[in-house]
Design a protein around this motif. Structure first.
Motif, PDB file in Angstrom:
ATOM      1  N   THR A  43       0.870  -1.073   0.072  1.00 42.06           N
ATOM      2  CA  THR A  43      -0.012  -0.018  -0.027  1.00 42.06           C
ATOM      3  C   THR A  43       0.936   1.350   0.022  1.00 42.06           C
ATOM      4  O   THR A  43       0.490   2.051  -0.781  1.00 42.06           O
ATOM      5  N   ALA A  44       1.959   1.246   0.669  1.00 41.40           N
ATOM      6  CA  ALA A  44       2.803   2.315   0.809  1.00 41.40           C
ATOM      7  C   ALA A  44       3.428   2.703  -0.567  1.00 41.40           C
ATOM      8  O   ALA A  44       3.581   3.687  -1.025  1.00 41.40           O
ATOM      9  N   ALA A  45       3.886   1.585  -1.379  1.00 41.71           N
ATOM     10  CA  ALA A  45       4.179   1.637  -2.524  1.00 41.71           C
ATOM     11  C   ALA A  45       3.291   2.219  -3.641  1.00 41.71           C
ATOM     12  O   ALA A  45       3.546   3.335  -4.252  1.00 41.71           O
ATOM     13  N   ALA A  46       2.066   1.781  -3.538  1.00 39.33           N
ATOM     14  CA  ALA A  46       1.032   2.361  -4.242  1.00 39.33           C
ATOM     15  C   ALA A  46       0.818   3.694  -4.226  1.00 39.33           C
ATOM     16  O   ALA A  46       0.577   4.471  -5.083  1.00 39.33           O
ATOM     17  N   LEU A  47       0.655   4.231  -3.015  1.00 43.95           N
ATOM     18  CA  LEU A  47       0.430   5.445  -2.654  1.00 43.95           C
ATOM     19  C   LEU A  47       1.657   6.622  -2.646  1.00 43.95           C
ATOM     20  O   LEU A  47       1.348   7.696  -2.710  1.00 43.95           O
ATOM     21  N   SER A  48       2.771   5.726  -2.871  1.00 47.80           N
ATOM     22  CA  SER A  48       4.011   6.707  -3.146  1.00 47.80           C
ATOM     23  C   SER A  48       4.013   6.924  -4.721  1.00 47.80           C
ATOM     24  O   SER A  48       4.877   7.924  -5.176  1.00 47.80           O
ATOM     25  N   SER A  49       3.160   6.299  -5.429  1.00 52.30           N
ATOM     26  CA  SER A  49       3.190   6.278  -6.976  1.00 52.30           C
ATOM     27  C   SER A  49       2.588   7.474  -7.422  1.00 52.30           C
ATOM     28  O   SER A  49       1.663   7.995  -6.984  1.00 52.30           O
ATOM     29  N   THR A  50       3.203   8.356  -8.492  1.00 46.25           N
ATOM     30  CA  THR A  50       2.507   9.201  -9.140  1.00 46.25           C
ATOM     31  C   THR A  50       1.471   8.962 -10.310  1.00 46.25           C
ATOM     32  O   THR A  50       0.825   9.861 -10.724  1.00 46.25           O
ATOM     33  N   ASN A  51       1.573   7.629 -10.667  1.00 53.47           N
ATOM     34  CA  ASN A  51       0.734   7.202 -11.824  1.00 53.47           C
ATOM     35  C   ASN A  51       0.297   5.758 -11.687  1.00 53.47           C
ATOM     36  O   ASN A  51       0.631   4.782 -12.478  1.00 53.47           O
ATOM     37  N   SER A  52      -0.661   5.457 -10.765  1.00 53.16           N
ATOM     38  CA  SER A  52      -1.172   4.299 -10.730  1.00 53.16           C
ATOM     39  C   SER A  52      -2.085   4.106 -11.618  1.00 53.16           C
ATOM     40  O   SER A  52      -3.204   4.608 -11.934  1.00 53.16           O
ATOM     41  N   LYS A  53      -1.771   3.270 -12.482  1.00 55.96           N
ATOM     42  CA  LYS A  53      -2.507   2.904 -14.057  1.00 55.96           C
ATOM     43  C   LYS A  53      -3.470   1.949 -13.601  1.00 55.96           C
ATOM     44  O   LYS A  53      -3.389   1.129 -12.977  1.00 55.96           O
ATOM     45  N   SER A  54      -4.686   2.180 -14.595  1.00 52.65           N
ATOM     46  CA  SER A  54      -5.660   1.129 -14.533  1.00 52.65           C
ATOM     47  C   SER A  54      -5.266  -0.084 -15.221  1.00 52.65           C
ATOM     48  O   SER A  54      -4.675  -0.037 -16.271  1.00 52.65           O
ATOM     49  N   ILE A  55      -5.577  -1.055 -14.611  1.00 52.62           N
ATOM     50  CA  ILE A  55      -5.248  -2.611 -15.369  1.00 52.62           C
ATOM     51  C   ILE A  55      -6.622  -3.370 -15.353  1.00 52.62           C
ATOM     52  O   ILE A  55      -7.664  -3.081 -14.808  1.00 52.62           O
ATOM     53  N   SER A  56      -6.355  -4.449 -16.250  1.00 52.41           N
ATOM     54  CA  SER A  56      -7.462  -5.335 -16.341  1.00 52.41           C
ATOM     55  C   SER A  56      -7.801  -6.112 -15.142  1.00 52.41           C
ATOM     56  O   SER A  56      -7.033  -6.512 -14.604  1.00 52.41           O
ATOM     57  N   ASN A  57      -9.157  -6.131 -14.425  1.00 57.13           N
ATOM     58  CA  ASN A  57      -9.287  -6.764 -13.322  1.00 57.13           C
ATOM     59  C   ASN A  57     -10.614  -7.518 -13.506  1.00 57.13           C
ATOM     60  O   ASN A  57     -11.665  -6.846 -14.039  1.00 57.13           O
ATOM     61  N   SER A  58     -10.497  -8.951 -13.369  1.00 57.01           N
ATOM     62  CA  SER A  58     -11.804  -9.435 -13.429  1.00 57.01           C
ATOM     63  C   SER A  58     -12.733  -9.541 -12.173  1.00 57.01           C
ATOM     64  O   SER A  58     -13.707 -10.383 -12.062  1.00 57.01           O
ATOM     65  N   THR A  59     -12.161  -8.875 -11.110  1.00 56.34           N
ATOM     66  CA  THR A  59     -13.084  -9.020 -10.021  1.00 56.34           C
ATOM     67  C   THR A  59     -14.500  -8.600 -10.125  1.00 56.34           C
ATOM     68  O   THR A  59     -14.735  -7.625 -10.982  1.00 56.34           O
ATOM     69  N   LYS A  60     -15.702  -9.293  -9.773  1.00 58.41           N
ATOM     70  CA  LYS A  60     -16.856  -8.532  -9.724  1.00 58.41           C
ATOM     71  C   LYS A  60     -17.121  -7.680  -9.176  1.00 58.41           C
ATOM     72  O   LYS A  60     -16.811  -7.773  -7.816  1.00 58.41           O
ATOM     73  N   THR A  61     -17.828  -6.524  -9.665  1.00 56.98           N
ATOM     74  CA  THR A  61     -17.884  -5.245  -8.722  1.00 56.98           C
ATOM     75  C   THR A  61     -19.467  -4.960  -8.619  1.00 56.98           C
ATOM     76  O   THR A  61     -20.426  -5.536  -9.529  1.00 56.98           O
ATOM     77  N   LYS A  62     -19.635  -3.957  -7.626  1.00 57.37           N
ATOM     78  CA  LYS A  62     -21.097  -3.556  -7.683  1.00 57.37           C
ATOM     79  C   LYS A  62     -20.608  -2.079  -7.273  1.00 57.37           C
ATOM     80  O   LYS A  62     -19.665  -1.505  -6.960  1.00 57.37           O
ATOM     81  N   VAL A  63     -21.737  -1.233  -7.469  1.00 56.71           N
ATOM     82  CA  VAL A  63     -21.494   0.364  -7.007  1.00 56.71           C
ATOM     83  C   VAL A  63     -21.815   0.614  -5.624  1.00 56.71           C
ATOM     84  O   VAL A  63     -22.950  -0.036  -5.173  1.00 56.71           O
ATOM     85  N   TYR A  64     -21.143   1.453  -5.058  1.00 57.36           N
ATOM     86  CA  TYR A  64     -21.342   1.709  -3.699  1.00 57.36           C
ATOM     87  C   TYR A  64     -21.133   3.341  -3.442  1.00 57.36           C
ATOM     88  O   TYR A  64     -20.681   3.793  -4.104  1.00 57.36           O
ATOM     89  N   THR A  65     -22.114   3.738  -2.719  1.00 63.63           N
ATOM     90  CA  THR A  65     -22.269   5.307  -2.593  1.00 63.63           C
ATOM     91  C   THR A  65     -21.242   5.492  -1.102  1.00 63.63           C
ATOM     92  O   THR A  65     -21.900   5.039  -0.149  1.00 63.63           O
ATOM     93  N   VAL A  66     -20.527   6.515  -1.444  1.00 62.83           N
ATOM     94  CA  VAL A  66     -19.680   6.807  -0.147  1.00 62.83           C
ATOM     95  C   VAL A  66     -20.573   7.413   1.079  1.00 62.83           C
ATOM     96  O   VAL A  66     -21.330   8.227   0.788  1.00 62.83           O
ATOM     97  N   GLN A  67     -20.601   7.116   2.373  1.00 65.35           N
ATOM     98  CA  GLN A  67     -21.100   7.471   3.341  1.00 65.35           C
ATOM     99  C   GLN A  67     -20.053   8.148   4.150  1.00 65.35           C
ATOM    100  O   GLN A  67     -18.842   8.244   3.967  1.00 65.35           O
ATOM    101  N   LYS A  68     -20.619   8.939   5.237  1.00 67.32           N
ATOM    102  CA  LYS A  68     -19.999   9.794   6.102  1.00 67.32           C
ATOM    103  C   LYS A  68     -18.974   8.953   6.805  1.00 67.32           C
ATOM    104  O   LYS A  68     -19.542   7.908   7.391  1.00 67.32           O
ATOM    105  N   GLY A  69     -17.825   9.137   7.022  1.00 68.00           N
ATOM    106  CA  GLY A  69     -16.871   8.593   7.611  1.00 68.00           C
ATOM    107  C   GLY A  69     -16.053   7.521   6.972  1.00 68.00           C
ATOM    108  O   GLY A  69     -15.096   6.823   7.261  1.00 68.00           O
ATOM    109  N   ASP A  70     -16.342   7.269   5.917  1.00 71.95           N
ATOM    110  CA  ASP A  70     -15.558   6.330   4.724  1.00 71.95           C
ATOM    111  C   ASP A  70     -14.178   6.895   4.372  1.00 71.95           C
ATOM    112  O   ASP A  70     -14.263   8.023   4.082  1.00 71.95           O
ATOM    113  N   THR A  71     -13.659   6.015   4.176  1.00 71.02           N
ATOM    114  CA  THR A  71     -12.173   6.268   3.752  1.00 71.02           C
ATOM    115  C   THR A  71     -11.710   5.119   2.739  1.00 71.02           C
ATOM    116  O   THR A  71     -12.312   4.030   2.816  1.00 71.02           O
TER     117      THR A  71
END
Length: 299
Positions: free
Chosen positions: A73-101
């Motif tokens: 995580t430290a490496a990812a957050l130190s990067s200046t250009n985290s690029k989108s990659i193909s991801n086969s994970t099934k997803t759903k849409v979530y609406t951000v709530q108060k207190g979420d990070t």
């Protein structure tokens, strides 16, 4: 000498045990930078765990989350250009709530912060907002809660300290020892190469005392500092976004922001806090995920 011994002992403990998330009450004089040094994390991790932008200032009495150390995580957050990659994970849409990070949502959905960033094509400076719609994994089975996920009730103040009096065994998960290919360039010369598996994935490289550690791929220094469990660390980002992590250094000769060409001296090999041997741990990350260091590009 006493300070050095204390540092080595604390490093050994931090490598052997997972530090659970804690809640810290901000004291007078605290900044995100000073707290990153105190808890041996990156500023980026503190921001992600508390949904803070680069312009946000912490205030006395404010409670902030100190996340568990995760060098990916430290490496990812130190990067200046985290690029989108193909991801086969099934997803759903979530609406951000108060207190979420990003950090809390990653934990709730059994995914790393780095993966959540990639899933949504977020860069390292992303701050989520209430009402924003983001992608999260569509889990068919609710993951069991872990002690780490439930440890955020611990509160740390400026005066809290942990007393340690016993030697901690080496609990790292070692794999095979690889015969170093003479054509493969490593940060040190002619190392014994031992795989490290599990949450920490990379290679351990033997070295001679105070041997020079050299950059194997040109790039920009994104982070220099002591990282919990890894001693002195340098992250170098290539133009393609790979993060080369040189850890366990005895000394460091570069600064954040420096552009390094291949074979530039980064520092020297340090003594492992547990084994007492001269060596470094070397890792390479793509979007926060480790890749085989032997196959990472060199130049």
């Amino acid at each position: 000498m006493k300070k050095l011994c204390l540092f080595i002992l604390l490093a050994a403990i931090s490598f052997s045990y997972s530090f659970a998330d804690t809640t810290y009450v901000v004291q007078k004089g605290d900044t995100l930078y000073s707290l990153s040094k105190k808890f041996q994390l990156t500023v980026g991790e503190l921001r992600a765990a508390n949904n803070l932008s680069e312009s946000d200032v912490i205030k006395v009495g404010q409670k902030i989350t100190i996340p568990e150390a995760d060098i990916g995580t430290a490496a990812a957050l130190s990067s200046t250009n985290s690029k989108s990659i193909s991801n086969s994970t099934k997803t759903k849409v979530y609406t951000v709530q108060k207190g979420d990070t990003l950090y809390s949502l990653a934990r709730k959905n059994n995914i790393s912060v780095a993966d959540l960033m990639v899933l949504n094509n977020f860069d390292s400076s992303k701050v989520i907002k209430i009402g924003e719609k983001i992608k999260i994994p569509d889990l068919t089975v609710t993951p069991a809660k872990t002690t780490v996920a439930n440890a955020s009730n611990n509160t740390t103040s400026a005066n809290s300290n942990k007393s340690v009096s016993e030697k901690i065994p080496d609990t790292r998960n070692y794999g095979n020892t690889i015969t170093a290919d003479s054509n493969t360039i490593w940060p040190v010369k002619n190392p014994k190469v031992t795989q490290i598996k599990g949450k920490v994935s990379g290679v351990q490289l033997s070295a001679t005392k105070n041997e020079s550690v050299n950059c194997i791929h040109e790039g920009t220094v994104m982070y220099v500092g002591v990282y919990r469990g890894f001693g002195q660390v340098v992250f170098v980002q290539s133009k393609t976004g790979l993060i080369y992590a040189y850890t366990g250094l005895g000394s460091v000769d570069v600064n954040k922001g420096d552009y390094l060409v291949s074979n530039t001296k980064i520092g020297t090999a340090g003594l492992d806090s547990i084994t007492g041997k001269s060596q470094i741990t070397f890792m390479v990350f793509q979007n926060g995920q480790p890749i085989d260091p032997s196959k990472a590009p060199r130049n």
